[in-house]
Design an enzyme around this catalytic site. Structure first.
Site, PDB file in Angstrom:
ATOM      1  N   TYR A  50       0.847  -1.194   0.000  1.00 40.23           N
ATOM      2  CA  TYR A  50       0.000   0.000   0.000  1.00 40.23           C
ATOM      3  C   TYR A  50       0.878   1.237   0.000  1.00 40.23           C
ATOM      4  O   TYR A  50       1.776   1.369   0.836  1.00 40.23           O
ATOM      5  CB  TYR A  50      -0.901  -0.005   1.235  1.00 40.23           C
ATOM      6  CG  TYR A  50      -1.829   1.176   1.354  1.00 40.23           C
ATOM      7  CD1 TYR A  50      -2.911   1.310   0.499  1.00 40.23           C
ATOM      8  CD2 TYR A  50      -1.633   2.142   2.335  1.00 40.23           C
ATOM      9  CE1 TYR A  50      -3.784   2.393   0.615  1.00 40.23           C
ATOM     10  CE2 TYR A  50      -2.495   3.223   2.465  1.00 40.23           C
ATOM     11  CZ  TYR A  50      -3.565   3.344   1.605  1.00 40.23           C
ATOM     12  OH  TYR A  50      -4.423   4.409   1.714  1.00 40.23           O
TER      13      TYR A  50
ATOM     14  N   LYS B 281       4.654   9.348   9.177  1.00 39.82           N
ATOM     15  CA  LYS B 281       4.404   8.835  10.515  1.00 39.82           C
ATOM     16  C   LYS B 281       5.395   9.344  11.557  1.00 39.82           C
ATOM     17  O   LYS B 281       5.191  10.389  12.156  1.00 39.82           O
ATOM     18  CB  LYS B 281       4.351   7.306  10.477  1.00 39.82           C
ATOM     19  CG  LYS B 281       3.221   6.766   9.590  1.00 39.82           C
ATOM     20  CD  LYS B 281       3.123   5.254   9.650  1.00 39.82           C
ATOM     21  CE  LYS B 281       2.093   4.703   8.676  1.00 39.82           C
ATOM     22  NZ  LYS B 281       0.713   5.062   8.981  1.00 39.82           N
TER      23      LYS B 281
ATOM     24  N   ASP C 268       9.424   2.800  -0.072  1.00 40.13           N
ATOM     25  CA  ASP C 268       8.344   3.453   0.670  1.00 40.13           C
ATOM     26  C   ASP C 268       8.565   3.142   2.151  1.00 40.13           C
ATOM     27  O   ASP C 268       8.167   2.091   2.648  1.00 40.13           O
ATOM     28  CB  ASP C 268       6.987   2.948   0.193  1.00 40.13           C
ATOM     29  CG  ASP C 268       5.834   3.567   0.971  1.00 40.13           C
ATOM     30  OD1 ASP C 268       6.085   4.312   1.940  1.00 40.13           O
ATOM     31  OD2 ASP C 268       4.671   3.290   0.618  1.00 40.13           O
TER      32      ASP C 268
END
Length: 473
Positions: A190, A313, A285
């Protein structure tokens, strides 16, 4: 008093907060006192989600599915979603007063623990100066220098507001730099909810059983090629079939959005070699793995230097943030230094920069990742041992402060392997652990996270709870 009116219903909620003079230690061990318009005892005698049910019923009239991100709706585990009231350290409290040991950590950012006192104090000072400038601020320089010094591939960085934005920017940059249209992503990985990535995308898409997403036009995904994770032969074949057309390969260096899936030995090395031979860029990623597997992220841990990296994050310390970065020669394509346009009103805002700076300062202290590795290893081994002792097929793994387990014998090397899991059994296990005061991600297809705030006692309490639940399911 907070009040919300829905269609044909209304509800109100009053939270009695502890005074600010109460120490952080006592806060982590005390229940919140929650009062509501309905007649409910302040301290439940048994586990209940009555107030969560009332709040969620109202929310469904106000927001699609009652949530602002799909996995929160508990569709894959069933039962009543939990509506949270507060967090501190390794714990969360819901509006019914239930306390949980938290292994979601706001989906990764809370690596030093929720509501850290140093971070909160720094944010309070920064807020006195304002929350958003829409202009350069010195804090951007400070965090940028920290990221560049820590992450091997990053010589220049651009801050954005989310992991989705970071991945959008990285792909646009790769296409601009190579002047090629196609990308390769891996099934179950994702990279945010932008159109080009919603192809076999894992995460919430996998949790809800959606193959892709309505509203994504064919033209947005026609240049997205996919391969099973850990499958070099398929990647090689795609490069042969689309010679001179592939701009980049993007992947999660450790998959966290199909559950925790580690790379096979030399998988990253092979991808690095293939992209280099074919003039394509290699993109890590690291929105999830950045500053979590090691201070320099997965690329430090595995000894790989990709061309571009996306982050999020942790570098925002719990506030909305994202970033992409890489070699100077590539990054200077980004406007205003170069012709590739990307912008954001709140990018680099002082609050996110402050929280990120204080979080990275804590992570740089000696022993950080050794501690995360120790407690996470104890946790996952304890859960696996308890499950197998109770007769369940179970497999799992961890690296530093990231872990996962599947209700299947395994091994799990890719999303197809992960889908062999007994998701109905996971749902029963999940609900049982919730009643025992343990909060995992409400999906078989999500990784879990530990933090520096978790104690060995928290780990043993979690394992003891798992032993009870495994016997029942």
């Amino acid at each position: 008093m907070a009040s919300v009116s829905g269609v044909g219903l209304s509800w109100s909620l009053k939270v009695s907060r502890m005074p600010s003079s109460v120490s952080s230690q006592s806060r982590t061990s005390s229940r919140r006192v929650v009062k509501m318009a309905v007649s409910v005892e302040n301290k439940p005698k048994s586990f209940t989600l009555q107030k969560s049910e009332e709040a969620f019923s109202a929310a469904k009239e106000l927001m699609p599915g009652g949530v602002n991100s799909p996995v929160r709706a508990f569709k894959s585990v069933g039962g009543q979603p939990v509506v949270m009231d507060s967090v501190k350290g390794a714990y969360m409290w819901d509006i019914d007063g239930n306390k949980y040991i938290d292994y979601v950590g706001s989906w990764g950012p809370a690596i030093i623990g929720h509501a850290d006192e140093e971070v909160l104090a720094a944010l309070a000072e920064t807020m006195k100066k304002g929350t958003s400038f829409g202009a350069p601020c010195l804090l951007e320089n400070v965090l940028a220098e920290m990221v560049i010094s820590a992450v091997p591939s990053v010589e220049m960085v651009r801050f954005v507001n989310s992991g989705t934005e970071a991945c959008m920017g990285a792909i646009r940059l790769a296409r601009a730099f190579t002047r090629r249209p196609k990308i390769i992503k891996f099934e179950g990985c994702y990279h945010g909810h932008a159109d080009p990535f919603l192809v076999k995308a894992g995460s919430g898409v996998a949790t809800l059983g959606l193959p892709d997403s309505p509203g994504v036009p064919r033209g947005s995904t026609i240049d997205t090629l996919t391969s099973p994770y850990n499958d070099i032969s398929t990647v090689q074949r795609l490069f042969e079939q689309h010679q001179g057309e592939i701009a980049a390969v993007i992947l999660e260096p450790v998959v966290g959005n199909s559950g925790f899936i580690a790379p096979k030995p030399d998988f990253h090395n092979a991808l690095c070699q293939i992209t280099k031979e074919n003039g394509a860029l290699f993109i890590f990623d690291e929105v999830m793995t950045g500053f979590r597997l090691a201070y320099g992220g997965a690329q430090e841990y595995f000894g790989i230097t990709p061309d571009l990296t996306t982050l999020g994050k942790i570098i925002g310390g719990g506030l909305p943030v994202g970033a992409y970065g890489g070699r100077r020669g590539i990054m200077e394509m980004v406007a205003p230094a170069g012709p590739m346009y990307q912008a954001g009103t709140l990018s680099g805002n002082p609050l996110a920069m402050t929280a990120g700076i204080k979080t990275l300062e804590r992570l740089k202290q000696p022993g950080t990742y050794e501690y995360l590795n120790k407690i996470t290893g104890d946790l996952i081994q304890g859960i696996l041992d308890a499950g197998k002792k109770a007769g369940h097929e179970l497999c799992g793994g961890y690296i530093s402060g990231m872990f996962g387990f599947f209700f299947t014998e395994g091994p799990v090397y890719n999303f197809e392997d992960a889908k062999k899991s007994d998701t109905a059994k996971f749902a029963r296990f999940y609900r049982g652990m919730l009643e025992q005061g343990v909060y995992f991600a409400p999906s078989q297809f999500e990784a879990g996270f530990t933090s520096l705030a978790h104690t060995p006692e928290d780990i043993q309490q979690t394992i003891a709870a798992a032993e009870k639940v495994f016997q029942r399911i």
